[in-house]
Write a protein that holds these residues in place. Structure first.
Motif, PDB file in Angstrom:
ATOM      1  N   ALA A  65      -0.188 -70.038 -52.485  1.00 34.03           N
ATOM      2  CA  ALA A  65      -0.281 -68.586 -52.661  1.00 34.03           C
ATOM      3  C   ALA A  65      -1.674 -68.121 -53.052  1.00 34.03           C
ATOM      4  N   SER A  66      -2.647 -69.029 -53.104  1.00 35.31           N
ATOM      5  CA  SER A  66      -3.998 -68.656 -53.501  1.00 35.31           C
ATOM      6  C   SER A  66      -4.651 -67.777 -52.436  1.00 35.31           C
ATOM      7  N   TYR A  67      -5.200 -66.628 -52.846  1.00 35.88           N
ATOM      8  CA  TYR A  67      -5.866 -65.725 -51.897  1.00 35.88           C
ATOM      9  C   TYR A  67      -7.107 -66.382 -51.307  1.00 35.88           C
ATOM     10  N   GLU A  68      -7.849 -67.126 -52.129  1.00 36.60           N
ATOM     11  CA  GLU A  68      -9.068 -67.775 -51.626  1.00 36.60           C
ATOM     12  C   GLU A  68      -8.755 -68.748 -50.499  1.00 36.60           C
ATOM     13  N   LEU A  69      -7.612 -69.444 -50.607  1.00 40.22           N
ATOM     14  CA  LEU A  69      -7.266 -70.434 -49.596  1.00 40.22           C
ATOM     15  C   LEU A  69      -6.650 -69.812 -48.351  1.00 40.22           C
ATOM     16  N   SER A  70      -6.309 -68.529 -48.411  1.00 40.89           N
ATOM     17  CA  SER A  70      -5.721 -67.889 -47.231  1.00 40.89           C
ATOM     18  C   SER A  70      -6.720 -67.799 -46.079  1.00 40.89           C
ATOM     19  N   VAL A  71      -8.013 -68.000 -46.386  1.00 44.57           N
ATOM     20  CA  VAL A  71      -9.028 -67.970 -45.330  1.00 44.57           C
ATOM     21  C   VAL A  71      -8.893 -69.175 -44.399  1.00 44.57           C
ATOM     22  N   ILE A  72      -8.320 -70.275 -44.895  1.00 43.08           N
ATOM     23  CA  ILE A  72      -8.272 -71.513 -44.111  1.00 43.08           C
ATOM     24  C   ILE A  72      -7.408 -71.373 -42.862  1.00 43.08           C
ATOM     25  N   PRO A  73      -6.129 -70.945 -42.959  1.00 44.01           N
ATOM     26  CA  PRO A  73      -5.344 -70.818 -41.718  1.00 44.01           C
ATOM     27  C   PRO A  73      -5.919 -69.787 -40.750  1.00 44.01           C
ATOM     28  N   LEU A  74      -6.594 -68.763 -41.258  1.00 43.25           N
ATOM     29  CA  LEU A  74      -7.184 -67.769 -40.361  1.00 43.25           C
ATOM     30  C   LEU A  74      -8.341 -68.362 -39.555  1.00 43.25           C
ATOM     31  N   PHE A  75      -9.202 -69.141 -40.212  1.00 41.38           N
ATOM     32  CA  PHE A  75     -10.294 -69.787 -39.487  1.00 41.38           C
ATOM     33  C   PHE A  75      -9.760 -70.821 -38.496  1.00 41.38           C
ATOM     34  N   ILE A  76      -8.696 -71.523 -38.891  1.00 38.40           N
ATOM     35  CA  ILE A  76      -8.099 -72.513 -37.985  1.00 38.40           C
ATOM     36  C   ILE A  76      -7.508 -71.815 -36.756  1.00 38.40           C
ATOM     37  N   LEU A  77      -6.794 -70.704 -36.985  1.00 35.71           N
ATOM     38  CA  LEU A  77      -6.227 -69.942 -35.872  1.00 35.71           C
ATOM     39  C   LEU A  77      -7.326 -69.420 -34.965  1.00 35.71           C
ATOM     40  N   MET A  78      -8.435 -68.990 -35.556  1.00 41.68           N
ATOM     41  CA  MET A  78      -9.566 -68.509 -34.767  1.00 41.68           C
ATOM     42  C   MET A  78     -10.078 -69.609 -33.843  1.00 41.68           C
ATOM     43  N   GLY A  79     -10.163 -70.830 -34.352  1.00 38.35           N
ATOM     44  CA  GLY A  79     -10.631 -71.948 -33.540  1.00 38.35           C
ATOM     45  C   GLY A  79      -9.702 -72.265 -32.385  1.00 38.35           C
ATOM     46  N   PHE A  80      -8.385 -72.282 -32.642  1.00 40.83           N
ATOM     47  CA  PHE A  80      -7.428 -72.578 -31.571  1.00 40.83           C
ATOM     48  C   PHE A  80      -7.414 -71.468 -30.517  1.00 40.83           C
ATOM     49  N   LEU A  81      -7.460 -70.214 -30.970  1.00 39.37           N
ATOM     50  CA  LEU A  81      -7.490 -69.106 -30.012  1.00 39.37           C
ATOM     51  C   LEU A  81      -8.755 -69.155 -29.149  1.00 39.37           C
ATOM     52  N   ALA A  82      -9.896 -69.498 -29.779  1.00 43.75           N
ATOM     53  CA  ALA A  82     -11.150 -69.603 -29.028  1.00 43.75           C
ATOM     54  C   ALA A  82     -11.051 -70.683 -27.959  1.00 43.75           C
ATOM     55  N   ASN A  83     -10.368 -71.766 -28.269  1.00 43.97           N
ATOM     56  CA  ASN A  83     -10.208 -72.854 -27.312  1.00 43.97           C
ATOM     57  C   ASN A  83      -9.294 -72.432 -26.163  1.00 43.97           C
ATOM     58  N   TYR A  84      -8.158 -71.807 -26.495  1.00 42.08           N
ATOM     59  CA  TYR A  84      -7.182 -71.440 -25.468  1.00 42.08           C
ATOM     60  C   TYR A  84      -7.656 -70.291 -24.584  1.00 42.08           C
ATOM     61  N   THR A  85      -8.546 -69.449 -25.102  1.00 38.43           N
ATOM     62  CA  THR A  85      -9.050 -68.344 -24.282  1.00 38.43           C
ATOM     63  C   THR A  85     -10.317 -68.710 -23.515  1.00 38.43           C
ATOM     64  N   GLY A  86     -10.686 -69.976 -23.539  1.00 41.66           N
ATOM     65  CA  GLY A  86     -11.800 -70.453 -22.722  1.00 41.66           C
ATOM     66  C   GLY A  86     -13.177 -70.095 -23.241  1.00 41.66           C
ATOM     67  N   LEU A  87     -13.278 -69.676 -24.515  1.00 39.04           N
ATOM     68  CA  LEU A  87     -14.591 -69.321 -25.050  1.00 39.04           C
ATOM     69  C   LEU A  87     -15.517 -70.532 -25.130  1.00 39.04           C
ATOM     70  N   SER A  88     -14.933 -71.694 -25.410  1.00 40.07           N
ATOM     71  CA  SER A  88     -15.759 -72.904 -25.513  1.00 40.07           C
ATOM     72  C   SER A  88     -16.392 -73.243 -24.165  1.00 40.07           C
ATOM     73  N   LYS A  89     -15.610 -73.118 -23.094  1.00 36.50           N
ATOM     74  CA  LYS A  89     -16.143 -73.405 -21.758  1.00 36.50           C
ATOM     75  C   LYS A  89     -17.160 -72.354 -21.347  1.00 36.50           C
ATOM     76  N   SER A  90     -16.875 -71.086 -21.670  1.00 34.13           N
ATOM     77  CA  SER A  90     -17.819 -70.010 -21.348  1.00 34.13           C
ATOM     78  C   SER A  90     -19.143 -70.205 -22.068  1.00 34.13           C
ATOM     79  N   LEU A  91     -19.060 -70.691 -23.306  1.00 29.89           N
ATOM     80  CA  LEU A  91     -20.265 -70.936 -24.098  1.00 29.89           C
ATOM     81  C   LEU A  91     -21.136 -71.997 -23.445  1.00 29.89           C
ATOM     82  N   PHE A  92     -20.523 -73.092 -23.016  1.00 23.75           N
ATOM     83  CA  PHE A  92     -21.282 -74.172 -22.379  1.00 23.75           C
ATOM     84  C   PHE A  92     -21.876 -73.716 -21.054  1.00 23.75           C
TER      85      PHE A  92
END
Length: 463
Positions: A65-92
């Protein structure tokens, strides 16, 4: 050492042994924490075991329930969404259009793409895995030397630890109770130096041995314009997070929320435009959320294990006993700091970055404070010439840079194993040979940060 401290020391060795035997980190910490407290209650009856167990009713909830730790799942979700939307390939592909005219340019593109994707997803292992699957086939098709191709990607993957937003930076800030924003700001200049150094290493290698990379090819103006367009989403997302944090527009948790929202909108826009490869479908969204929940659950379980273990070590007084032992030695504090960093490199052969932070930092940080002159020391009387607030930031960035080094350190550098799962036809020895030039330049970067703390502390003090 007294009886209690000896029990704590035995627990520490038991933990390291379990980790070397590949016991899951969370399970190892919980078993050592509970077992150690039980032994303490037998040796000293006033350290009641029942009272220790009863706190578990609220300990897990207080972590989740820590507010400070709530940033972790959001950053993780950001990484997975970036991968699935092809941002990594577009970057390369976007960077490739600008660097293909340079000898070794595709290898440089791989490093830069690792840096860009690592800044979005915040995980070195995820960065190495994702970018190796995108860049390695292109490098092989163009007949890049296996050693250069795999070594540059393994080294580039380590950039995910230090470039903000980074989950290890968040965890370190929480452990030593410092500002997450300050840690993000402090990591920017060392991260840029790492990128420049890695590109420089590739330039030098292909200059000394032109056969490592094929001849260059030119790109048309149309290709460059298309590349610029493909890079816009990454620039907007990364820029929004970093500039927002730097100028105080929002704190890390809202920043992660902004990143998730922007990538989500990008995925929907690609779906509306009919670009199926980059479109965010319902299945991709479900997979992203499921993988985020799985990864976040693992991290929270590890954090719970670290709290269980921390209670045992605190009751045994081991961290403070080690800090007192270090200060009583006749060695210069800088020598002890270098020994700590060497321990980080050695442990990096058998432990991942998060495990090292959660297990080792609670021991090393009290020792650093003691070596510096105590809790209330001023700059003039500090052994490292820094007050404790600045010391937290400087030591954290240096320690994480060394943790980066551990990911490519023989014989068990985790990033090398990740690359090896993709480059199945390249012997492990060749990959390790490929990372050694990057390993050497990383030592130079760490030395620069030790000699010139302003490289780390300039941005937090200025912004």
């Amino acid at each position: 050492m007294n009886e209690v401290e000896i029990i704590g020391l035995a627990g520490m060795f038991a933990l390291i042994a379990m980790l070397m035997l590949r016991t899951p980190i969370a399970l190892a910490m919980i078993l050592v924490g509970i077992g150690g407290n039980f032994v303490l209650s037998l040796a000293l009856p006033y350290m009641r075991f029942e009272a220790y167990i009863l706190q578990f009713k609220t300990l897990l909830w207080s972590n989740v329930a820590s507010y400070e730790l709530s940033v972790i799942p959001l950053f993780i979700l950001m990484g997975f969404l970036a991968n699935y939307t092809g941002l990594s390939k577009s970057l390369f592909e976007g960077m490739n259009a600008f660097f293909s005219r340079v000898k070794g340019g595709i290898a440089m593109t791989g490093v830069l793409a690792c840096a860009g994707f690592g800044a979005v997803c915040g995980s070195s292992l995820a960065t190495a895995s994702t970018m190796s699957r995108i860049a390695l086939p292109e490098l092989k098709k163009l007949k890049y030397n296996d050693r250069l191709a795999t070594g540059s990607l393994a080294a580039g993957g380590t950039l995910g630890i230090l470039l903000p937003p980074s989950i290890p930076l968040v965890l370190y800030a929480i452990i030593v109770e410092t500002s997450i924003v300050d840690m993000f700001q402090a990591a920017i200049i060392p991260g840029i130096i790492a990128i420049v150094f890695f590109v420089f290493v590739i330039l030098v290698q292909v200059k000394l041995n032109p056969s490592l990379a094929p001849n260059t090819r030119s790109t048309t103006t149309q290709e460059k314009l298309q590349a610029l367009v493909s890079l816009i989403p990454i620039v907007v997302i990364f820029g929004s997070i970093i500039l927002g944090l730097g100028f105080g527009l929002f704190t890390p948790t809202p920043a992660a929320g902004v990143g998730v929202f922007l990538i989500f909108c990008y995925g929907l826009l690609m779906k509306y435009k009919g670009k199926s490869e980059n479109a965010l479908t319902m299945q991709k969204l479900k997979d992203s959320i499921f993988q985020t929940a799985t990864t976040s659950g693992m991290i929270y379980f590890i954090l719970f294990g670290s709290e269980v273990l921390k209670t045992f070590f605190t009751r045994s007084n081991l961290p403070f006993a080690l800090a007192e032992f270090a200060t009583n030695l006749s060695f210069n504090p800088w020598v002890i700091l270098v020994l700590m960093l060497i321990i980080f490199i050695i442990l990096g052969c058998v432990m991942d970055s998060m495990s090292m932070l959660l297990v080792i930092i609670p021991f090393f940080w009290p020792t650093m404070v003691a070596l510096n002159g105590g809790d209330y020391v001023g700059v003039s009387g500090a052994a490292f010439g820094l007050d404790n607030d600045s010391l937290k930031i400087w030591f954290g960035i240096v320690a994480l840079a060394v943790v980066e080094l551990g990911l490519i350190t023989p014989p068990v550098g985790l990033n090398v194993f990740v690359i090896a799962t993709v480059a199945k036809d390249v012997p492990m020895s060749e990959i390790f040979k490929g990372v050694m030039p990057f390993f050497s330049i990383e030592l130079v970067r760490i030395l620069l940060m030790l000699l010139f703390p302003a490289l780390v502390l300039f941005l937090p003090s200025w912004l």
